[in-house]
Design an enzyme around this catalytic site. Structure first.
Site, PDB file in Angstrom:
ATOM      1  N   ASN A 209       0.838  -1.196   0.000  1.00  0.00           N
ATOM      2  CA  ASN A 209       0.000   0.000   0.000  1.00  0.00           C
ATOM      3  C   ASN A 209       0.876   1.251   0.000  1.00  0.00           C
ATOM      4  O   ASN A 209       2.092   1.153   0.002  1.00  0.00           O
ATOM      5  CB  ASN A 209      -0.953  -0.019   1.199  1.00  0.00           C
ATOM      6  CG  ASN A 209      -0.178  -0.079   2.495  1.00  0.00           C
ATOM      7  OD1 ASN A 209       0.520   0.862   2.856  1.00  0.00           O
ATOM      8  ND2 ASN A 209      -0.261  -1.208   3.192  1.00  0.00           N
ATOM      9  N   ASP A 278      -4.293  -6.324   4.901  1.00  0.00           N
ATOM     10  CA  ASP A 278      -5.406  -7.079   5.481  1.00  0.00           C
ATOM     11  C   ASP A 278      -5.537  -8.455   4.844  1.00  0.00           C
ATOM     12  O   ASP A 278      -6.054  -9.385   5.441  1.00  0.00           O
ATOM     13  CB  ASP A 278      -6.726  -6.327   5.249  1.00  0.00           C
ATOM     14  CG  ASP A 278      -6.784  -5.052   6.079  1.00  0.00           C
ATOM     15  OD1 ASP A 278      -6.222  -5.055   7.192  1.00  0.00           O
ATOM     16  OD2 ASP A 278      -7.372  -4.065   5.611  1.00  0.00           O
ATOM     17  N   LYS A 288       8.227 -17.933 -10.465  1.00  0.00           N
ATOM     18  CA  LYS A 288       7.603 -16.730 -11.008  1.00  0.00           C
ATOM     19  C   LYS A 288       6.374 -17.128 -11.838  1.00  0.00           C
ATOM     20  O   LYS A 288       6.468 -18.038 -12.679  1.00  0.00           O
ATOM     21  CB  LYS A 288       8.616 -15.981 -11.880  1.00  0.00           C
ATOM     22  CG  LYS A 288       8.086 -14.677 -12.402  1.00  0.00           C
ATOM     23  CD  LYS A 288       9.067 -14.021 -13.344  1.00  0.00           C
ATOM     24  CE  LYS A 288       8.387 -12.882 -14.059  1.00  0.00           C
ATOM     25  NZ  LYS A 288       9.025 -12.546 -15.312  1.00  0.00           N
ATOM     26  N   PHE A 322      -4.631   3.643  14.559  1.00  0.00           N
ATOM     27  CA  PHE A 322      -4.944   4.642  13.554  1.00  0.00           C
ATOM     28  C   PHE A 322      -6.124   4.138  12.747  1.00  0.00           C
ATOM     29  O   PHE A 322      -6.317   2.919  12.615  1.00  0.00           O
ATOM     30  CB  PHE A 322      -3.739   4.884  12.636  1.00  0.00           C
ATOM     31  CG  PHE A 322      -2.816   5.932  13.176  1.00  0.00           C
ATOM     32  CD1 PHE A 322      -2.015   5.655  14.268  1.00  0.00           C
ATOM     33  CD2 PHE A 322      -2.772   7.199  12.608  1.00  0.00           C
ATOM     34  CE1 PHE A 322      -1.169   6.630  14.796  1.00  0.00           C
ATOM     35  CE2 PHE A 322      -1.932   8.181  13.121  1.00  0.00           C
ATOM     36  CZ  PHE A 322      -1.135   7.900  14.214  1.00  0.00           C
ATOM     37  N   LYS A 336     -13.691   0.856  15.310  1.00  0.00           N
ATOM     38  CA  LYS A 336     -12.355   0.242  15.467  1.00  0.00           C
ATOM     39  C   LYS A 336     -11.842   0.398  16.901  1.00  0.00           C
ATOM     40  O   LYS A 336     -11.216  -0.504  17.450  1.00  0.00           O
ATOM     41  CB  LYS A 336     -11.350   0.857  14.482  1.00  0.00           C
ATOM     42  CG  LYS A 336     -11.555   0.378  13.055  1.00  0.00           C
ATOM     43  CD  LYS A 336     -10.620   1.058  12.065  1.00  0.00           C
ATOM     44  CE  LYS A 336     -11.076   0.771  10.638  1.00  0.00           C
ATOM     45  NZ  LYS A 336     -10.372   1.540   9.620  1.00  0.00           N
ATOM     46  N   LYS A 340     -11.241  -3.181  18.648  1.00  0.00           N
ATOM     47  CA  LYS A 340      -9.825  -3.531  18.870  1.00  0.00           C
ATOM     48  C   LYS A 340      -9.381  -3.238  20.309  1.00  0.00           C
ATOM     49  O   LYS A 340      -8.202  -3.346  20.625  1.00  0.00           O
ATOM     50  CB  LYS A 340      -8.944  -2.803  17.850  1.00  0.00           C
ATOM     51  CG  LYS A 340      -9.337  -3.138  16.405  1.00  0.00           C
ATOM     52  CD  LYS A 340      -8.325  -2.685  15.377  1.00  0.00           C
ATOM     53  CE  LYS A 340      -8.891  -2.847  13.969  1.00  0.00           C
ATOM     54  NZ  LYS A 340      -7.875  -2.971  12.931  1.00  0.00           N
TER      55      LYS A 340
HETATM   56  N1  CTP Z   1      -4.141  -2.967  11.749  1.00  0.00           N
HETATM   57  C1  CTP Z   1      -3.426  -4.060  12.163  1.00  0.00           C
HETATM   58  N2  CTP Z   1      -3.468  -5.220  11.441  1.00  0.00           N
HETATM   59  C2  CTP Z   1      -4.202  -5.316  10.311  1.00  0.00           C
HETATM   60  C3  CTP Z   1      -4.925  -4.190   9.876  1.00  0.00           C
HETATM   61  C4  CTP Z   1      -4.882  -3.035  10.608  1.00  0.00           C
HETATM   62  O1  CTP Z   1      -2.751  -3.988  13.195  1.00  0.00           O
HETATM   63  N3  CTP Z   1      -4.214  -6.436   9.621  1.00  0.00           N
HETATM   64  C5  CTP Z   1      -4.122  -1.734  12.558  1.00  0.00           C
HETATM   65  C6  CTP Z   1      -3.487  -0.556  11.882  1.00  0.00           C
HETATM   66  O2  CTP Z   1      -2.120  -0.459  12.201  1.00  0.00           O
HETATM   67  C7  CTP Z   1      -4.267   0.619  12.455  1.00  0.00           C
HETATM   68  C8  CTP Z   1      -5.628   0.045  12.754  1.00  0.00           C
HETATM   69  O3  CTP Z   1      -5.448  -1.371  12.814  1.00  0.00           O
HETATM   70  O4  CTP Z   1      -3.735   1.082  13.674  1.00  0.00           O
HETATM   71  C9  CTP Z   1      -6.697   0.355  11.742  1.00  0.00           C
HETATM   72  O5  CTP Z   1      -6.229   0.056  10.435  1.00  0.00           O
HETATM   73  P1  CTP Z   1      -7.114   0.402   9.166  1.00  0.00           P
HETATM   74  O6  CTP Z   1      -6.353   0.002   7.947  1.00  0.00           O
HETATM   75  O7  CTP Z   1      -7.614   1.804   9.265  1.00  0.00           O
HETATM   76  O8  CTP Z   1      -8.396  -0.498   9.366  1.00  0.00           O
HETATM   77  P2  CTP Z   1      -8.697  -2.030   9.287  1.00  0.00           P
HETATM   78  O9  CTP Z   1      -8.833  -2.542  10.672  1.00  0.00           O
HETATM   79  O10 CTP Z   1      -7.751  -2.724   8.393  1.00  0.00           O
HETATM   80  O11 CTP Z   1     -10.153  -2.001   8.670  1.00  0.00           O
HETATM   81  P3  CTP Z   1     -10.631  -1.518   7.200  1.00  0.00           P
HETATM   82  O12 CTP Z   1      -9.562  -1.940   6.240  1.00  0.00           O
HETATM   83  O13 CTP Z   1     -11.910  -2.214   7.007  1.00  0.00           O
HETATM   84  O14 CTP Z   1     -10.807  -0.031   7.273  1.00  0.00           O
END
Ligand code: CTP
Length: 395
Positions: A209, A278, A288, A322, A336, A340
């Protein structure tokens, strides 16, 4: 960040004297007022003109030179200093101060100042390891003097070993952090995650990302400057790792998870600014993947939510997440925070073009567990980090 504080820099006679120019240039960029004192021996290696140009102040050389105004030089510089940095520090200056000898402008100023004094030694490795030098350093440490220890490496004289001046970046960041006014994280351990993770599909391709890591790095620097013992677990980024922070580099979600779990228990504050993948490809191809059909389907499976996992393991730690959102910012962030088991969540709208991912600025709202919502103006990521710790340390 504006620092209108004064640093008096003592340059002594060693081959590393030219590196003091780089330290001064870096500290000037951090907006410190710099005054330089050079010893007689330093003049054999570098000219005062270079120091004068970079520090934008007259360089002081001699105790008995004509005063520019009616003030006794070593006393006025000693009083002016918020901090003194001796770079490079030879065995001679270390020995003199340790023995209470004050026979030139630099040694008298060190003796007369009430400001903290830092020595950054640089010398031949045998000299550095000489028990007399080591003993003198030990004595100075007991009296509260600080040292930025030299590195090992190839020395100017051709020898290999300890004695090479510490990295100039490390020196300037150490000084900056010493000068920071807020020290409310002393004795605290802070863990920060930053940057993106990657999920590989074959040996050459991966999904990732746009996270730059800037927000997490700014948090790590703020915590360090406030006196914390900081661990930064970071995905791949193009930005420079902050000095004085324990950096652990990781690539995948799994590596970040393992590293975070290993370090979690002893932390006081954990801030997860990383943009963690995610999903990961369901199957990793050792070879490959060759192009064949016109369409190619990649199956992804959910990966671990690291922060959620930490929420279940949490004991006394303050846990901060975040929320990167493109819509329904507040509702999603609030969800969240609860799911969490967080104490704070920093919500930002990633669709804004001048803030968010690669930008140096951010515009966020911090949601607290007790229901408070703190809406912050657009500000630098470092300022956001400051506000966050101000809030955490409020009580
Ligand atoms: N986070 C994490 N592990 C993941 C995804 C997210 O620890 N696999 C943490 C990020 O570091 C951040 C928080 O969760 O502090 C929220 O991440 P964000 O990308 O905003 O949300 P997601 O929980 O992934 O949900 P969505 O993608 O549906 O918005």
């Amino acid at each position: 960040m504006t620092n209108k504080k004064t640093i008096v820099i003592g340059v002594t006679g060693g081959i590393a004297a030219y590196k003091a120019l780089d330290v001064i240039s870096k500290l000037k960029k951090k907006d410190f007022e710099i005054h330089v004192i050079m010893t007689k021996a330093a003049l054999e290696f570098v000219t005062p003109l270079s120091f004068q140009t970079l520090s934008q102040n007259i360089v002081s050389l001699d105790m008995f030179s004509e005063p520019k105004a009616w003030e006794i030089q070593h006393i006025s510089l000693a009083k002016k200093a918020d901090l003194m940095l001796i770079v490079p520090a030879t065995a001679n200056i270390i020995g003199k101060v340790a023995s209470g000898i004050a026979d030139d402008l630099l040694s008298t100023t060190i003796m007369a100042t009430k400001a903290p004094v830092i020595f950054a030694p640089a010398m031949n490795t045998n000299m550095y390891n000489n028990p007399i030098v080591q003993d003198n350093m030990g004595k100075l440490i007991k009296f509260g003097y600080k040292f930025i220890y030299p590195e090992s490496g190839r020395l100017a004289c051709g020898d290999e070993g300890e004695g090479k001046l510490a990295n100039t970046e490390l020196i300037s960041e150490f000084v900056q952090s010493m000068m920071y006014d807020i020290k409310d994280l002393e004795g605290k351990k802070v863990l920060v995650t930053a940057g993106p993770t990657i999920a590989s599909m074959d040996p050459v391709r991966y999904i990732t990302n746009r996270s730059s890591g800037k927000m997490g790095y700014a948090i790590a620097e703020e915590a360090r400057d406030r006196g914390a013992d900081v661990t930064l677990i970071s995905g791949d980024t193009y930005i420079k790792a902050p000095a004085g922070v324990n950096v652990i580099n990781v690539k995948t979600n799994e590596e970040m998870l393992n590293s975070v779990i290993d370090n979690f228990e002893k932390q006081h504050i954990v801030i997860k600014a990383a943009a963690v993948a995610d999903y990961k490809p369901k199957n990793y191809s050792e070879k490959k993947i060759k192009k064949s059909e016109d369409e190619f389907e990649l199956k992804l499976v959910k990966d671990e939510d690291i922060l959620k996992k930490l929420g279940t393991l949490k004991k006394k730690q303050i846990l901060v997440g975040f929320a990167a959102e493109s819509n329904d910012l507040m509702e999603n962030a609030q969800k969240k925070l609860q799911v969490k088991n967080l104490d704070y969540i920093v919500a930002n709208d990633i669709t804004a073009s001048d803030t968010g991912f690669a930008s140096d600025n951010n515009k966020v709202t911090i949601l607290c567990r007790d229901g408070r919502k703190i809406d912050l103006e657009k500000m630098s990521k470092r300022q956001v980090a400051k506000k966050l710790f101000d809030l955490i340390n409020e009580k």
